[in-house]
Design an enzyme around this catalytic site. Structure first.
Site, PDB file in Angstrom:
ATOM      1  N   CYS A   1      -2.569   3.104   7.671  1.00  0.00           N
ATOM      2  CA  CYS A   1      -4.007   2.937   7.854  1.00  0.00           C
ATOM      3  C   CYS A   1      -4.328   2.653   9.327  1.00  0.00           C
ATOM      4  CB  CYS A   1      -4.489   1.779   6.999  1.00  0.00           C
ATOM      5  SG  CYS A   1      -3.893   0.207   7.604  1.00  0.00           S
TER       6      CYS A   1
ATOM      7  N   CYS B   1       0.805  -1.230   0.000  1.00  0.00           N
ATOM      8  CA  CYS B   1       0.000   0.000   0.000  1.00  0.00           C
ATOM      9  C   CYS B   1       0.830   1.269   0.000  1.00  0.00           C
ATOM     10  CB  CYS B   1      -0.894   0.008   1.237  1.00  0.00           C
ATOM     11  SG  CYS B   1       0.105   0.000   2.740  1.00  0.00           S
TER      12      CYS B   1
ATOM     13  N   ASP C   1       2.387   2.485   2.625  1.00  0.00           N
ATOM     14  CA  ASP C   1       2.409   3.113   3.944  1.00  0.00           C
ATOM     15  C   ASP C   1       3.790   2.945   4.587  1.00  0.00           C
ATOM     16  OD1 ASP C   1      -0.167   3.851   3.595  1.00  0.00           O
ATOM     17  OD2 ASP C   1      -1.031   2.313   4.875  1.00  0.00           O
TER      18      ASP C   1
ATOM     19  N   CYS D   1      -0.981  -5.306   6.952  1.00  0.00           N
ATOM     20  CA  CYS D   1      -0.693  -4.077   7.683  1.00  0.00           C
ATOM     21  C   CYS D   1       0.122  -4.359   8.940  1.00  0.00           C
ATOM     22  CB  CYS D   1      -1.982  -3.378   8.066  1.00  0.00           C
ATOM     23  SG  CYS D   1      -3.103  -3.132   6.684  1.00  0.00           S
TER      24      CYS D   1
HETATM   25 FE1  FES Z   1      -1.196   0.236   4.394  1.00  0.00          FE
HETATM   26 FE2  FES Z   1      -2.637  -0.960   6.148  1.00  0.00          FE
HETATM   27  S1  FES Z   1      -3.271  -0.332   4.205  1.00  0.00           S
HETATM   28  S2  FES Z   1      -0.561  -0.500   6.299  1.00  0.00           S
END
Ligand code: FES
Length: 124
Positions: A60, A34, A36, A104
């Protein structure tokens, strides 16, 4: 699957957010799924026990909840034990995560390991 009460609690009231100035070790990892990002900071004492731990994330809700949870699990632990905390351990502590959100929890476990590796490299 819905989020457990524990996930919602750690998401709404994350523990140990922020940074440690001059930490014993710090680790940043990105989640390829993602994009992140997560950084974990640790302070380690002379007996290799984690005395303080904080995290910062651009992630998230599940990433925030798992990071918050892992900081509570790891504080007071010898680094060799903290290295063994897996994403499944974190998810179990949170009473489970929806399957699509399991990736995640990698962020928290990997960032903690990166922070411990950083500490070890600086102290060899
Ligand atoms: Fe990126 Fe959860 S969607 S860490």
């Amino acid at each position: 699957m819905e989020y457990s009460d524990k996930v919602m609690d750690h998401f709404a009231n994350p523990r140990n957010t922020g940074r440690i100035e001059n930490p014993s070790g710090q680790g940043t990892v990105g989640n390829p799924t993602c994009g992140d990002l997560m950084t974990i900071y640790i302070d380690v004492d002379d007996n290799d026990v984690i005395q303080d731990i904080k995290f910062e994330t651009f992630g998230c809700g599940a990433a925030i909840a798992t990071s918050s949870m892992i900081t509570e699990m790891a504080v007071g632990m010898p680094i060799e034990d903290a290295l063994k905390i897996s994403r499944n351990d974190v998810a179990d502590e949170l009473d489970g995560l929806p399957p699509v959100k399991m990736h995640c929890s990698n962020l928290a476990a990997d960032a903690l390991r990166a922070a411990i590796d950083d500490y070890k490299q600086k102290n060899q």
